[in-house]
Write an enzyme that holds these catalytic residues in place. Structure first.
Site, short mmCIF file in Angstrom:
data_model
loop_
_atom_site.label_atom_id
_atom_site.label_comp_id
_atom_site.label_asym_id
_atom_site.label_seq_id
_atom_site.Cartn_x
_atom_site.Cartn_y
_atom_site.Cartn_z
N LYS A 218 0.88 -1.13 0.04
CA LYS A 218 0.04 0.02 -0.07
C LYS A 218 0.89 1.32 0.03
O LYS A 218 1.47 1.69 1.10
CB LYS A 218 -1.00 0.04 1.18
CG LYS A 218 -2.09 1.24 1.08
CD LYS A 218 -2.86 1.36 2.40
CE LYS A 218 -2.01 2.59 3.04
NZ LYS A 218 -1.75 3.82 2.38
N GLY A 272 7.40 4.96 7.49
CA GLY A 272 6.56 6.02 7.78
C GLY A 272 6.95 6.75 9.12
O GLY A 272 8.06 6.55 9.69
N SER A 273 5.90 7.46 9.50
CA SER A 273 6.28 8.39 10.87
C SER A 273 6.18 7.64 12.12
O SER A 273 5.58 6.49 12.20
CB SER A 273 5.34 9.42 10.97
OG SER A 273 3.91 8.96 11.10
N THR A 274 7.07 7.91 13.06
CA THR A 274 7.01 7.23 14.19
C THR A 274 5.74 7.36 14.98
O THR A 274 5.11 6.14 15.44
CB THR A 274 7.83 7.94 15.23
OG1 THR A 274 9.44 7.71 14.49
CG2 THR A 274 7.92 7.51 16.64
N GLY A 277 3.80 4.49 13.29
CA GLY A 277 4.56 3.42 13.66
C GLY A 277 3.86 2.87 15.19
O GLY A 277 3.75 1.51 15.33
N GLU A 294 10.36 1.16 9.72
CA GLU A 294 11.30 1.97 9.51
C GLU A 294 10.58 3.39 9.79
O GLU A 294 9.89 3.91 9.00
CB GLU A 294 11.79 1.93 8.00
CG GLU A 294 12.32 0.40 7.73
CD GLU A 294 13.80 0.47 8.21
OE1 GLU A 294 14.42 1.48 8.64
OE2 GLU A 294 14.26 -0.71 8.35
N CYS A 328 14.05 10.51 5.82
CA CYS A 328 14.01 10.04 7.28
C CYS A 328 15.37 10.29 7.81
O CYS A 328 15.55 10.55 9.13
CB CYS A 328 13.68 8.72 7.24
SG CYS A 328 14.39 7.37 6.32
N GLU A 428 11.38 16.15 13.99
CA GLU A 428 11.63 16.11 12.77
C GLU A 428 10.62 16.80 12.16
O GLU A 428 9.29 16.85 12.26
CB GLU A 428 11.15 14.33 12.33
CG GLU A 428 11.45 14.14 11.09
CD GLU A 428 10.92 12.69 10.63
OE1 GLU A 428 9.69 12.40 10.73
OE2 GLU A 428 11.56 11.97 9.94
P1 NAD Z 1 2.77 8.35 7.55
O1 NAD Z 1 3.12 7.53 8.81
O2 NAD Z 1 1.74 9.26 7.89
O3 NAD Z 1 2.15 7.32 6.50
C1 NAD Z 1 2.99 6.25 5.86
C2 NAD Z 1 2.00 5.07 5.61
O4 NAD Z 1 1.20 4.66 6.52
C3 NAD Z 1 1.02 5.67 4.27
O5 NAD Z 1 0.83 4.75 3.29
C4 NAD Z 1 -0.24 5.92 5.35
O6 NAD Z 1 -1.46 5.69 4.19
C5 NAD Z 1 -0.14 4.58 6.11
N1 NAD Z 1 -0.83 4.72 7.29
C6 NAD Z 1 -1.38 5.72 8.08
N2 NAD Z 1 -1.97 5.61 9.15
C7 NAD Z 1 -2.18 4.15 9.30
C8 NAD Z 1 -2.79 3.07 9.93
N3 NAD Z 1 -3.39 3.61 11.26
N4 NAD Z 1 -2.46 1.83 9.58
C9 NAD Z 1 -1.85 1.39 8.63
N5 NAD Z 1 -1.39 2.46 7.89
C10 NAD Z 1 -1.42 3.58 7.99
O7 NAD Z 1 4.17 8.86 7.01
P2 NAD Z 1 4.33 9.96 5.82
O8 NAD Z 1 3.77 11.24 6.39
O9 NAD Z 1 3.80 9.44 4.39
O10 NAD Z 1 5.87 9.78 5.58
C11 NAD Z 1 6.54 10.85 6.14
C12 NAD Z 1 7.32 9.92 7.57
O11 NAD Z 1 7.92 8.93 7.14
C13 NAD Z 1 8.46 10.66 8.12
O12 NAD Z 1 8.26 10.70 9.56
C14 NAD Z 1 9.58 9.89 7.82
O13 NAD Z 1 10.56 10.18 8.73
C15 NAD Z 1 9.28 8.47 7.66
N6 NAD Z 1 10.29 7.85 7.00
C16 NAD Z 1 10.99 6.99 7.38
C17 NAD Z 1 11.83 6.09 6.65
C18 NAD Z 1 12.68 4.84 7.29
O14 NAD Z 1 13.22 4.31 6.58
N7 NAD Z 1 13.08 5.01 8.54
C19 NAD Z 1 12.11 6.63 5.42
C20 NAD Z 1 11.16 7.53 4.72
C21 NAD Z 1 10.01 8.01 5.48
#
Ligand code: NAD
Length: 539
Positions: A218, A272-274, A277, A294, A328, A428
């Protein structure tokens, strides 16, 4: 905010000026701006080898962040769509058409697929640039070639994975033959963010396939197009059994949460975001899924007084402003030694101010837009807050000049005098914002560097390699660059300490995370009377 509607029957589509995931609800939210031309492409999701819209027909507009125009329409996948995709992945996994191939067969098929990806990926750089706002020179030089290299590399590295590992000879209570058998983990859900949609799609698909799993991917709602392009290309080869790869395009609270809660999913690989996560870890608890995370970062970049200033200044700029700071592992906390501070900051400011900001699809652009109106507003308010908390804006700090009034363009911004515990010093911001601090005592700066909930990456700039390695060892992060930044490698593990994540991607660790471990004990013909069970129960 109002929800977007499409009137495809009338061939009219409501344009929007932003899409974004509401942090609280996790839903795609959009602001409508105007009615636009209907000639945008309508994409479909990929489930069980078929292309289809969302089960209830809902779609949403996909925005080009450089122009704010609708560039495509994608299905707003529902929980039912995600359930269907999981069922397809489950059926394909259980049927074993991919899982039961030998490792050599899987690798050979993936190499053939990679050839096709290479042939059809000519337009992917532009697509990624228009959808993710990533500068074309980055997407064409970095993203597209790296994504395909990763696919090949995972397939190749999988050949070296020890599926069978004999254990040392065991002779207690009597001789038996014991070994460890690794097996594919099962149905994997890959959930990814918007900042590197093409590469992250590959970072989930490639190891899952290489290790014999089925996957539902997704992408983030803002950036579904490159993941669908990968699925399209793989589908064209006809080499992967139906249902092994599926892509759904919805948001977090519908499709995303279904993937995390569905009992037929064995592993969730999330980037995605902490904050998200944490939710995923909690939601996965009810079915005790394997979870790798991650997450976010606020990486410390330590410049020592003996650093090569030319390279260190370039490196600090690259470490923060590459892809508008939406990485990130960006080096967004810069610690510069007192002895070189003034010179370093002067040069840094000159460098940041000279970066060319503009439409990501222009090859000359160095810094493109941030992904959405929501991110744009959030970054500008973080800069305001930094000022209120005592930081000085040494350069940038607002909307980029000379880019017109469309697009989410922010000037590369350098903040000095940032207090270590302020918002800009700890949180961040995920935009082109660099927070600079001074240091004079090495032990103290290492402590300051580690004073964060994150632990994704760090960097040291020094001519003293041994000394730099000693500093690197003391940084509580999953990656440390010495005199460099951003260089990741398919052979090297990547992931975070502390709240930057759980587990590692890439290399041996990354591949093993897509396996289950089984111990098999084989009796060696011990007579009945000498059996352990005789001594302890039956005798
Ligand atoms: P986000 O956490 O808002 O969303 C990431 C994904 O999770 C999206 O596909 C979203 O639709 C999905 N999602 C959201 N809520 C969910 C839930 N409750 N259940 C299941 N899926 C859900 O992140 P973002 O705003 O898209 O990306 C930016 C963040 O990603 C930043 O915090 C960045 O640091 C982090 N990031 C981390 C890495 C790494 O490898 N550590 C790499 C890139 C980005």
């Amino acid at each position: 905010m109002r929800r977007a509607r499409t009137r495809e029957g009338d061939n009219l589509i409501a344009a929007i000026i932003d899409t974004g995931v509401n942090v609280d609800s996790g839903r795609v939210e959009v602001v409508m701006a105007a009615i636009v031309e209907p000639d945008v492409a309508t994409y479909q999701q990929y489930i069980d080898g078929e292309w289809a819209g969302a089960e209830d027909g809902r779609t949403y507009p996909v925005i080009n962040p450089s122009t704010e125009e609708v560039m495509a329409v994608a299905p707003a996948s529902t929980r039912a769509d995600a359930r269907r995709a999981v069922a397809a992945a489950r059926r394909s996994f259980d049927a074993g058409e991919w899982r039961l191939k030998s490792q050599l067969q899987r690798t050979q098929i993936m190499f053939q697929i990679a050839e096709h990806l290479q042939e059809v990926s000519e337009d992917w750089g532009l697509l990624e640039s228009q959808n993710a706002g990533a500068a074309l020179r980055k997407t064409s030089v970095v993203d597209v070639p790296l994504a395909i290299e990763w696919f090949r590399s995972m397939a190749e590295q999988a050949l070296g994975v020890p599926w069978y590992e004999p254990l040392p000879w065991i002779d207690s209570p009597y001789v038996s033959w014991n070994f460890v058998q690794r097996e594919p983990v099962g149905v994997c859900a890959g959930i990814i963010p918007w900042n590197y949609p093409l590469i992250f799609a590959m970072w989930k698909i490639a190891p899952a396939l290489a290790m014999g799993n089925s996957i539902v991917l997704k992408p983030a709602p803002q950036t579904p197009l490159s993941a669908l392009a990968i699925a399209r290309a793989i589908d064209e080869t006809g080499l992967l059994p139906r249902g092994v790869l599926n892509v759904v395009t919805g948001d977090g609270v519908e499709a995303g949460i279904e993937l995390v809660e569905n009992p037929d999913v064995d592993k969730v690989a999330f980037t995605g975001s902490t904050a998200t996560g944490r939710k995923i870890l909690a939601a996965a608890a009810s079915t005790i899924k394997k979870v790798t995370l991650e997450l976010g970062g606020k990486s410390a970049n330590i410049v020592c007084p003996d650093a090569d200033l030319d390279i260190a200044v370039d490196g600090a700029l690259f470490g923060t402003f590459f892809h508008q700071g939406q990485m990130c592992e960006s080096g967004t906390r810069l610690f510069v030694h007192d002895d070189i501070y003034d010179t370093f900051v002067d040069r840094l400011v000159d460098g940041a101010a000279s970066l060319r900001v503009g439409d990501a699809a222009d090859f000359d652009t160095q810094v493109g837009p941030v992904i959405s109106r929501a991110q744009y507003d959030m970054i500008l308010s973080a800069i305001d807050r930094a000022k209120q908390e005592g930081a000085t804006v040494a350069c940038g700090g607002g909307r980029a000049p000379n880019v017109g009034d469309r697009g989410f363009f922010i000037q590369p911004t350098v903040l000095t005098g940032v207090s270590p515990d302020s918002h800009a010093g700890t949180e961040e911001i995920f935009g082109p914002v660099l927070a600079v601090q001074r240091w004079s005592d090495l032990g103290e700066v290492i402590q300051r560097a580690n004073r964060t909930i994150y632990g994704l990456a760090g960097g040291v700039w020094s001519r003293d390699t041994r000394g730099a390695i000693e500093i690197a060892k003391q940084l509580r992060t999953g990656t440390v660059w010495i005199n460099d930044w951003h260089l990741l490698n398919p052979l090297a593990p990547f992931g975070g300490y502390k709240q930057s994540g759980i587990g590692r991607e890439h290399g041996r660790e990354g591949l093993l995370a897509y396996t289950e471990v089984k111990h098999i004990h084989v009796d060696q013909g011990v007579p009945r009377s000498e059996r352990y069970f005789w001594d302890v129960l039956l005798g």
